[in-house]
Design a protein around this motif. Sequence first.
Motif, PDB file in Angstrom:
ATOM      1  N   ASP A 139       0.850  -0.903  -0.033  1.00 50.21           N
ATOM      2  CA  ASP A 139       0.019  -0.067  -0.183  1.00 50.21           C
ATOM      3  C   ASP A 139       0.489   1.730   0.409  1.00 50.21           C
ATOM      4  N   LYS A 140       0.529   2.216  -0.870  1.00 53.49           N
ATOM      5  CA  LYS A 140       1.217   3.077  -1.106  1.00 53.49           C
ATOM      6  C   LYS A 140       1.442   3.727  -0.005  1.00 53.49           C
ATOM      7  N   GLN A 141       0.201   4.885   0.821  1.00 49.38           N
ATOM      8  CA  GLN A 141       0.425   5.315   1.718  1.00 49.38           C
ATOM      9  C   GLN A 141       0.778   4.759   2.849  1.00 49.38           C
ATOM     10  N   THR A 147       8.522 -16.474  -8.214  1.00 48.82           N
ATOM     11  CA  THR A 147       7.878 -17.766  -7.735  1.00 48.82           C
ATOM     12  C   THR A 147       6.900 -17.127  -6.724  1.00 48.82           C
ATOM     13  N   PRO A 148       6.720 -16.469  -5.497  1.00 50.71           N
ATOM     14  CA  PRO A 148       5.803 -16.207  -4.717  1.00 50.71           C
ATOM     15  C   PRO A 148       5.006 -15.025  -5.092  1.00 50.71           C
ATOM     16  N   MET A 149       5.120 -14.553  -6.054  1.00 51.06           N
ATOM     17  CA  MET A 149       4.046 -13.617  -7.547  1.00 51.06           C
ATOM     18  C   MET A 149       3.301 -14.627  -8.170  1.00 51.06           C
ATOM     19  N   LEU A 150       3.453 -15.527  -8.190  1.00 54.20           N
ATOM     20  CA  LEU A 150       2.692 -16.942  -9.015  1.00 54.20           C
ATOM     21  C   LEU A 150       1.867 -17.383  -7.613  1.00 54.20           C
ATOM     22  N   LYS A 151       2.534 -17.472  -6.823  1.00 55.41           N
ATOM     23  CA  LYS A 151       1.348 -18.402  -5.739  1.00 55.41           C
ATOM     24  C   LYS A 151       0.461 -17.268  -4.965  1.00 55.41           C
ATOM     25  N   LYS A 152       1.310 -15.287  -5.045  1.00 52.87           N
ATOM     26  CA  LYS A 152       0.332 -15.135  -4.647  1.00 52.87           C
ATOM     27  C   LYS A 152      -1.034 -15.062  -4.846  1.00 52.87           C
ATOM     28  N   TYR A 153      -0.839 -15.084  -7.173  1.00 49.17           N
ATOM     29  CA  TYR A 153      -1.937 -15.179  -7.482  1.00 49.17           C
ATOM     30  C   TYR A 153      -2.036 -16.153  -8.285  1.00 49.17           C
ATOM     31  N   GLY A 154      -2.117 -17.221  -7.402  1.00 51.38           N
ATOM     32  CA  GLY A 154      -2.570 -18.629  -7.869  1.00 51.38           C
ATOM     33  C   GLY A 154      -2.138 -19.615  -8.603  1.00 51.38           C
ATOM     34  N   LEU A 155      -1.442 -19.400  -8.583  1.00 46.37           N
ATOM     35  CA  LEU A 155      -0.253 -20.487 -10.005  1.00 46.37           C
ATOM     36  C   LEU A 155       0.945 -21.153  -9.962  1.00 46.37           C
ATOM     37  N   ALA A 187      -1.216  -7.092 -27.605  1.00 44.16           N
ATOM     38  CA  ALA A 187      -2.256  -8.483 -27.782  1.00 44.16           C
ATOM     39  C   ALA A 187      -2.916  -8.290 -25.853  1.00 44.16           C
ATOM     40  N   VAL A 188      -3.156  -7.585 -26.136  1.00 44.77           N
ATOM     41  CA  VAL A 188      -4.102  -7.058 -24.837  1.00 44.77           C
ATOM     42  C   VAL A 188      -5.058  -7.417 -24.283  1.00 44.77           C
ATOM     43  N   LYS A 189      -5.853  -6.936 -26.138  1.00 46.70           N
ATOM     44  CA  LYS A 189      -7.079  -7.378 -26.268  1.00 46.70           C
ATOM     45  C   LYS A 189      -7.511  -8.724 -26.860  1.00 46.70           C
ATOM     46  N   GLU A 190      -5.798  -9.806 -27.869  1.00 46.97           N
ATOM     47  CA  GLU A 190      -6.507 -10.298 -27.775  1.00 46.97           C
ATOM     48  C   GLU A 190      -6.028 -11.231 -26.992  1.00 46.97           C
ATOM     49  N   LEU A 191      -5.255 -11.171 -25.592  1.00 50.61           N
ATOM     50  CA  LEU A 191      -5.464 -12.665 -25.110  1.00 50.61           C
ATOM     51  C   LEU A 191      -6.710 -11.982 -24.025  1.00 50.61           C
ATOM     52  N   GLY A 192      -7.554 -11.328 -23.957  1.00 50.10           N
ATOM     53  CA  GLY A 192      -8.161 -10.510 -22.729  1.00 50.10           C
ATOM     54  C   GLY A 192      -7.460 -10.238 -21.637  1.00 50.10           C
ATOM     55  N   VAL A 193      -5.727  -9.842 -21.060  1.00 51.90           N
ATOM     56  CA  VAL A 193      -4.796  -9.417 -19.914  1.00 51.90           C
ATOM     57  C   VAL A 193      -4.884  -7.999 -20.002  1.00 51.90           C
ATOM     58  N   THR A 194      -6.200  -7.436 -18.061  1.00 52.40           N
ATOM     59  CA  THR A 194      -5.263  -5.698 -18.575  1.00 52.40           C
ATOM     60  C   THR A 194      -4.710  -6.111 -16.594  1.00 52.40           C
ATOM     61  N   LYS A 195      -5.113  -7.025 -16.084  1.00 56.07           N
ATOM     62  CA  LYS A 195      -4.346  -7.524 -14.466  1.00 56.07           C
ATOM     63  C   LYS A 195      -3.600  -8.631 -14.699  1.00 56.07           C
ATOM     64  N   LEU A 196      -3.150  -8.678 -14.001  1.00 58.29           N
ATOM     65  CA  LEU A 196      -1.817 -10.013 -13.479  1.00 58.29           C
ATOM     66  C   LEU A 196      -2.538 -11.363 -12.925  1.00 58.29           C
ATOM     67  N   SER A 197      -3.668 -11.031 -12.439  1.00 61.97           N
ATOM     68  CA  SER A 197      -4.801 -12.136 -11.757  1.00 61.97           C
ATOM     69  C   SER A 197      -5.414 -13.234 -12.887  1.00 61.97           C
ATOM     70  N   ALA A 243      -3.584  -8.054  -6.612  1.00 66.60           N
ATOM     71  CA  ALA A 243      -3.344  -8.790  -5.479  1.00 66.60           C
ATOM     72  C   ALA A 243      -2.597  -7.687  -4.592  1.00 66.60           C
ATOM     73  N   LYS A 244      -1.947  -6.289  -4.792  1.00 63.14           N
ATOM     74  CA  LYS A 244      -1.251  -5.683  -4.565  1.00 63.14           C
ATOM     75  C   LYS A 244      -0.032  -6.347  -3.534  1.00 63.14           C
ATOM     76  N   PHE A 245       0.914  -7.602  -5.133  1.00 66.11           N
ATOM     77  CA  PHE A 245       1.999  -8.221  -4.677  1.00 66.11           C
ATOM     78  C   PHE A 245       3.545  -7.462  -4.187  1.00 66.11           C
ATOM     79  N   PHE A 246       3.811  -6.502  -5.152  1.00 61.73           N
ATOM     80  CA  PHE A 246       4.799  -5.885  -5.894  1.00 61.73           C
ATOM     81  C   PHE A 246       5.180  -4.315  -3.924  1.00 61.73           C
ATOM     82  N   PRO A 247       6.076  -4.232  -3.255  1.00 63.97           N
ATOM     83  CA  PRO A 247       6.173  -3.199  -2.657  1.00 63.97           C
ATOM     84  C   PRO A 247       6.029  -1.888  -3.735  1.00 63.97           C
TER      85      PRO A 247
END
Length: 357
Positions: free
Chosen positions: A151-153, A224-232, A188-198, A287-291
């Motif tokens: 959280d930035k603040q 590795t922990p980033m993928l885990k945070k997102y259920g992968l 590829a954003v539209k092609e893959l349908g991705v805008t967020k890490l989840s 999912a707010k993984f990165f500091p």
Amino acid sequence: MRSTSTRAATARTTTSRVGRPAASTSARLRRRGIAAGALAAAALVALTGCGLQSAAAYAPDAAPGSIEKIDGLPADATITVTSKNFTEQLVLGKIAVISAKAAGFQVVDKTNVPGSVPVRQLMLAHDADMTWEYTGTAWLTFLGHEQGIPDKQEQYDAVRKADAKSGLTWLPPAPLNNTYALAVRSEAVKELGVTKLSDIAKLPVDQRTICVESEFNSRSDGLTPMLKKYGLERGAADGVPDSNIKIYDTGAVYTATDKGSACNFGEVYTTDGRIKSLDLTVLEDDAKFFPAYNVAPVLQTATLKKYPQLKTIFDQISPKLTDETLQELNLRVDEGGEDPGDVAFDFLRKNGFVTQP
């Protein structure tokens, strides 16, 4: 005064590392923390022994704009500005130098210092009055915490409170958040349908291809922990198989992500100019993984008490420092060969903070 072409050549010399823009290289060193800083500290000792002088001391003169000359400021009022030696920090440092000059200060320019720890030492020793620092760097590297605060603040508030004990005041942070991220080629954003890490988890397994640097690949707060945070699960047939992960040098990560042949997604730093030049889209870290690594003006508390007008100056500037703005400014130095001082002046002039003298 040196010609513009000479200054540009100097900028290229002082901001490039092994053929890669220093914004990326130094961001990587910044995240390595104390180990990298200790090496840089030794360099500072050598520099200090012969009188610390910046290798990039050029900064254009400027006349007041919305940053007004301070009434009653003594003619000999002096502040010392310092910064690290990668592109983004050089540009930010020159923004501070030029702004202080426009307000009527005599400015000692100690920008272009090699590393985070030496800059910190200058501030703690009261040998510099002002710098731009990243909240995550202060929290993890200087204050010794093992985990950043996404959280930035909350991250800013924690750093501001802790550093008050060291006689340093953190002014309100900029929107700029120079942290890790994953990006995808924009087409590829539209092609893959991705805008967020989840969204990556919603793709077929064979589309979950990722290019990263070796450091991010093995960090305790990396892939590795980033993928885990997102259920992968990394290495799992129904997660992200090891064959889907490619390890490259920094520049090659950006190129491979842009081409989309080796990987759909690539590790980036959010203010790197190549995001703009290669037309990459940064995925939202939903999912707010990165500091948080927001940048903020940091001043000696004693200096701020003596010259409270400095807060007014930097409170104008900080809101204009966004990820997109620094992508553009960094790119002008790293690929355009412009001098950080000229780029900083142009930013200030276009926003009306200063005028041409």
